[in-house]
Scaffold this motif. Structure first.
Motif, PDB file in Angstrom:
ATOM      1  N   PRO A 292       0.863  -1.133  -0.099  1.00  0.00           N
ATOM      2  CA  PRO A 292      -0.164   0.229  -0.172  1.00  0.00           C
ATOM      3  C   PRO A 292       0.848   1.375   0.103  1.00  0.00           C
ATOM      4  O   PRO A 292       1.590   1.660   0.985  1.00  0.00           O
ATOM      5  CB  PRO A 292      -0.713  -0.097   1.376  1.00  0.00           C
ATOM      6  CG  PRO A 292       0.082  -0.872   2.235  1.00  0.00           C
ATOM      7  CD  PRO A 292       0.944  -2.019   1.368  1.00  0.00           C
TER       8      PRO A 292
ATOM      9  N   GLU B  81       1.624   5.169   0.625  1.00  0.00           N
ATOM     10  CA  GLU B  81       1.183   6.226   1.725  1.00  0.00           C
ATOM     11  C   GLU B  81       1.435   7.455   1.003  1.00  0.00           C
ATOM     12  O   GLU B  81       2.695   7.873   0.830  1.00  0.00           O
ATOM     13  CB  GLU B  81       2.081   5.813   2.866  1.00  0.00           C
ATOM     14  CG  GLU B  81       1.290   6.639   4.049  1.00  0.00           C
ATOM     15  CD  GLU B  81       1.846   6.376   5.383  1.00  0.00           C
ATOM     16  OE1 GLU B  81       1.444   5.444   5.830  1.00  0.00           O
ATOM     17  OE2 GLU B  81       3.082   6.971   5.943  1.00  0.00           O
TER      18      GLU B  81
ATOM     19  N   ARG C  46     -10.042   6.935  -4.569  1.00  0.00           N
ATOM     20  CA  ARG C  46     -10.792   5.787  -4.461  1.00  0.00           C
ATOM     21  C   ARG C  46     -11.535   5.287  -5.484  1.00  0.00           C
ATOM     22  O   ARG C  46     -11.410   3.900  -5.994  1.00  0.00           O
ATOM     23  CB  ARG C  46     -11.535   5.620  -3.074  1.00  0.00           C
ATOM     24  CG  ARG C  46     -12.329   4.333  -2.823  1.00  0.00           C
ATOM     25  CD  ARG C  46     -13.446   4.384  -1.849  1.00  0.00           C
ATOM     26  NE  ARG C  46     -14.296   5.527  -2.321  1.00  0.00           N
ATOM     27  CZ  ARG C  46     -15.383   5.703  -1.502  1.00  0.00           C
ATOM     28  NH1 ARG C  46     -15.564   5.272  -0.378  1.00  0.00           N
ATOM     29  NH2 ARG C  46     -16.075   6.579  -2.038  1.00  0.00           N
TER      30      ARG C  46
ATOM     31  N   GLU D 117      -4.732   2.109  -5.240  1.00  0.00           N
ATOM     32  CA  GLU D 117      -4.481   1.483  -3.864  1.00  0.00           C
ATOM     33  C   GLU D 117      -3.651   2.354  -3.185  1.00  0.00           C
ATOM     34  O   GLU D 117      -2.440   2.399  -3.331  1.00  0.00           O
ATOM     35  CB  GLU D 117      -3.887   0.168  -4.072  1.00  0.00           C
ATOM     36  CG  GLU D 117      -4.642  -0.819  -4.520  1.00  0.00           C
ATOM     37  CD  GLU D 117      -4.006  -2.177  -4.565  1.00  0.00           C
ATOM     38  OE1 GLU D 117      -3.645  -2.733  -3.492  1.00  0.00           O
ATOM     39  OE2 GLU D 117      -3.708  -2.660  -5.749  1.00  0.00           O
TER      40      GLU D 117
ATOM     41  N   ARG E 270      -3.047   4.825   0.750  1.00  0.00           N
ATOM     42  CA  ARG E 270      -3.381   5.193   2.015  1.00  0.00           C
ATOM     43  C   ARG E 270      -3.069   6.495   2.281  1.00  0.00           C
ATOM     44  O   ARG E 270      -1.901   7.008   2.230  1.00  0.00           O
ATOM     45  CB  ARG E 270      -2.918   4.258   3.199  1.00  0.00           C
ATOM     46  CG  ARG E 270      -3.142   4.586   4.643  1.00  0.00           C
ATOM     47  CD  ARG E 270      -2.756   3.591   5.621  1.00  0.00           C
ATOM     48  NE  ARG E 270      -1.275   3.575   5.582  1.00  0.00           N
ATOM     49  CZ  ARG E 270      -0.565   2.432   5.411  1.00  0.00           C
ATOM     50  NH1 ARG E 270      -1.140   1.237   5.094  1.00  0.00           N
ATOM     51  NH2 ARG E 270       0.750   2.394   5.330  1.00  0.00           N
ATOM     52  N   TRP E 271      -4.020   7.424   2.548  1.00  0.00           N
ATOM     53  CA  TRP E 271      -3.861   8.840   2.966  1.00  0.00           C
ATOM     54  C   TRP E 271      -4.007   8.987   4.464  1.00  0.00           C
ATOM     55  O   TRP E 271      -4.954   8.562   5.045  1.00  0.00           O
ATOM     56  CB  TRP E 271      -5.178   9.541   2.246  1.00  0.00           C
ATOM     57  CG  TRP E 271      -4.990   9.563   0.682  1.00  0.00           C
ATOM     58  CD1 TRP E 271      -5.384   8.291   0.037  1.00  0.00           C
ATOM     59  CD2 TRP E 271      -4.893  10.474  -0.196  1.00  0.00           C
ATOM     60  NE1 TRP E 271      -5.149   8.541  -1.432  1.00  0.00           N
ATOM     61  CE2 TRP E 271      -5.019  10.055  -1.470  1.00  0.00           C
ATOM     62  CE3 TRP E 271      -4.575  11.809  -0.306  1.00  0.00           C
ATOM     63  CZ2 TRP E 271      -4.930  10.693  -2.554  1.00  0.00           C
ATOM     64  CZ3 TRP E 271      -4.478  12.580  -1.516  1.00  0.00           C
ATOM     65  CH2 TRP E 271      -4.632  12.000  -2.663  1.00  0.00           C
ATOM     66  N   VAL E 272      -2.764   9.580   5.007  1.00  0.00           N
ATOM     67  CA  VAL E 272      -2.523   9.770   6.439  1.00  0.00           C
ATOM     68  C   VAL E 272      -2.600  11.235   6.636  1.00  0.00           C
ATOM     69  O   VAL E 272      -1.830  12.079   5.914  1.00  0.00           O
ATOM     70  CB  VAL E 272      -1.390   9.038   6.839  1.00  0.00           C
ATOM     71  CG1 VAL E 272      -1.187   9.629   8.436  1.00  0.00           C
ATOM     72  CG2 VAL E 272      -1.330   7.840   6.692  1.00  0.00           C
TER      73      VAL E 272
ATOM     74  N   ASP F 193     -12.259   4.304   4.376  1.00  0.00           N
ATOM     75  CA  ASP F 193     -11.358   3.714   4.965  1.00  0.00           C
ATOM     76  C   ASP F 193      -9.870   3.605   4.688  1.00  0.00           C
ATOM     77  O   ASP F 193      -9.046   3.284   5.683  1.00  0.00           O
ATOM     78  CB  ASP F 193     -11.748   1.734   4.707  1.00  0.00           C
ATOM     79  CG  ASP F 193     -13.302   1.473   5.444  1.00  0.00           C
ATOM     80  OD1 ASP F 193     -13.624   2.409   6.161  1.00  0.00           O
ATOM     81  OD2 ASP F 193     -13.911   0.617   4.758  1.00  0.00           O
ATOM     82  N   HIS F 194      -9.511   4.262   3.587  1.00  0.00           N
ATOM     83  CA  HIS F 194      -8.122   4.390   3.176  1.00  0.00           C
ATOM     84  C   HIS F 194      -7.665   5.592   3.592  1.00  0.00           C
ATOM     85  O   HIS F 194      -6.427   5.948   3.435  1.00  0.00           O
ATOM     86  CB  HIS F 194      -8.122   4.340   1.718  1.00  0.00           C
ATOM     87  CG  HIS F 194      -8.757   5.364   1.023  1.00  0.00           C
ATOM     88  ND1 HIS F 194     -10.138   5.490   1.009  1.00  0.00           N
ATOM     89  CD2 HIS F 194      -8.189   6.513   0.127  1.00  0.00           C
ATOM     90  CE1 HIS F 194     -10.331   6.468   0.375  1.00  0.00           C
ATOM     91  NE2 HIS F 194      -9.402   6.956  -0.268  1.00  0.00           N
ATOM     92  N   VAL F 195      -8.535   6.276   4.422  1.00  0.00           N
ATOM     93  CA  VAL F 195      -7.903   7.589   5.122  1.00  0.00           C
ATOM     94  C   VAL F 195      -7.905   7.755   6.549  1.00  0.00           C
ATOM     95  O   VAL F 195      -8.863   7.178   7.203  1.00  0.00           O
ATOM     96  CB  VAL F 195      -9.013   8.848   4.822  1.00  0.00           C
ATOM     97  CG1 VAL F 195      -8.499  10.160   5.519  1.00  0.00           C
ATOM     98  CG2 VAL F 195      -9.323   9.169   3.350  1.00  0.00           C
ATOM     99  N   ARG F 196      -6.440   8.147   6.959  1.00  0.00           N
ATOM    100  CA  ARG F 196      -6.122   7.712   8.305  1.00  0.00           C
ATOM    101  C   ARG F 196      -5.939   8.961   9.154  1.00  0.00           C
ATOM    102  O   ARG F 196      -5.037   9.702   8.419  1.00  0.00           O
ATOM    103  CB  ARG F 196      -5.204   6.642   8.590  1.00  0.00           C
ATOM    104  CG  ARG F 196      -5.089   6.157  10.003  1.00  0.00           C
ATOM    105  CD  ARG F 196      -4.115   4.993   9.895  1.00  0.00           C
ATOM    106  NE  ARG F 196      -2.625   5.241   9.804  1.00  0.00           N
ATOM    107  CZ  ARG F 196      -1.648   4.545   9.499  1.00  0.00           C
ATOM    108  NH1 ARG F 196      -2.074   3.350   9.034  1.00  0.00           N
ATOM    109  NH2 ARG F 196      -0.413   4.893   9.216  1.00  0.00           N
TER     110      ARG F 196
END
Length: 354
Positions: free
Chosen positions: A169, A171, A195, A200, A202-204, A223-226
């Motif tokens: 994944p 980032e 999305r 694919e 992950r956004w932080v 769900d891919h945003v943290r």
């Protein structure tokens, strides 16, 4: 050995102030500090417990309230006064926080108050040419009494680091204080669009601030945003090292068009590809460079498209990051900033001799 006196209730641990002190010392200056108990009592305190006569007085960032006492003392000593506001109170209260409407009585009072403060300085330092222009236009400063001194990054902390493996994944990292100019809402919407593109990644979003709760609500269901809480400043380099791409700012406020934020300099110094909004804060070869991932202000589609393009060639992220670090060294390194500060000092001293 000449002495620079940093005057006011400033934060010695703030990165800009640490950088200024470090660069003065590299130039062979002794750096002392006078921090009054109150900005209002600075003049009186200086009489009873003030330092000896320096060669230059420097008012650090965000300390406009300390300018009157600093100007009074610098005048008595016959030494130059340099102010490094980083942001104006007028700009912040009217255009960022929107506490006063432009042209309202409150805005006019704030403008006149700050105009008087800035006029007391022999030299006003701005972090970008665009910000210097703002100061000149709004506070009626002579351009010859302004200087540009980029924020940069502390290179003993932020240095090129090996990138993470070039595979999912992926980032995408933003860190900040969740204020309007940063455009955290634009980042969340870009993550939503990514999305939908089948990306694919992950956004932080790391940090805390006034708009964090609102931003978290906008990210509901993604769900891919943290979100991560703020971490110690000295832990930032290690956190940056884990990300494939770093994000700058994407807001549409006036200040967003004036500044190059710390995070952009730090990402570049760390050898990470960085995406941020276009603005007049970037000039010359930087503005024209295709190493920076330019997007339009407030445009999540532009940001999502840029991320997708870069991640379509994951092996190219390493070389892009290395080239970005070279770009930083060429234009924003501590060595370049040291030369800039030397020029600022020479100009300030010359103004007093005039």
């Amino acid at each position: 050995m000449p002495t620079a006196l940093m005057w006011g209730r400033f934060d010695p641990g703030y990165s800009r102030n640490r950088m200024v002190r470090k660069l003065f010392e590299k130039l062979g200056w002794r750096v002392e500090a006078f921090r009054p108990f109150s900005s209002r009592t600075g003049r009186a305190e200086a009489l009873f417990r003030g330092p000896g006569r320096p060669d230059l007085v420097w008012v650090p960032c965000f300390r406009q309230r300390d300018i009157p006492s600093a100007a009074s003392r610098a005048g008595k000593w016959g030494v130059p006064l340099v102010i490094d506001p980083l942001i104006s109170a007028f700009e912040k209260e009217v255009f960022e926080k929107k506490k006063h409407a432009p042209g309202s009585p409150g805005a006019r009072r704030l403008l006149e108050w700050e105009k008087g403060l800035f006029s007391a300085a022999d030299l006003t330092v701005a972090d970008t040419p665009a910000h210097a222009d703002f100061f000149c236009e709004n506070f009626e400063l002579d351009p010859d009494r302004t200087a540009v001194f980029h924020v940069g990054a502390e290179q003993d902390m932020f240095r090129p680091m090996p990138p993470p493996p070039p595979g999912p994944p992926f980032e995408i990292l933003f860190y900040g204080s969740f204020i309007h100019l940063q455009g955290a809402d634009v980042i969340v919407e870009a993550a939503r669009k990514s999305r939908d593109m089948g990306l694919e990644a992950r956004w932080v979003l790391l940090g805390d601030g006034d708009l964090k709760e609102e931003t978290e609500k906008k990210a509901a269901g993604l769900d891919h945003v943290r979100f991560e809480p703020w971490i110690d400043y000295h832990a930032l380099p290690g956190r940056i090292a884990k990300a494939h791409i770093l994000l700058g700012i994407f807001g549409t406020t006036p200040k967003a068009g004036f500044v190059i934020p710390n995070k952009v300099f730090q990402a570049m110094a760390s050898g990470r590809p960085v995406i941020t909004r276009r603005s007049d804060a970037y000039t010359g070869a930087i503005q024209e460079s295709d190493l920076i991932g330019w997007t339009e202000a407030g445009d999540p589609g532009s940001l999502a498209a840029r991320v997708k393009k870069w991640l379509s060639d994951p092996d190219g992220l390493k070389s892009r990051g290395e080239a970005t670090a070279r770009l930083f060294r060429d234009f924003f390194s501590e060595k370049r900033l040291e030369k800039t500060l030397s020029n600022i000092v020479d100009r300030a001293m010359e103004r007093v001799r005039e």
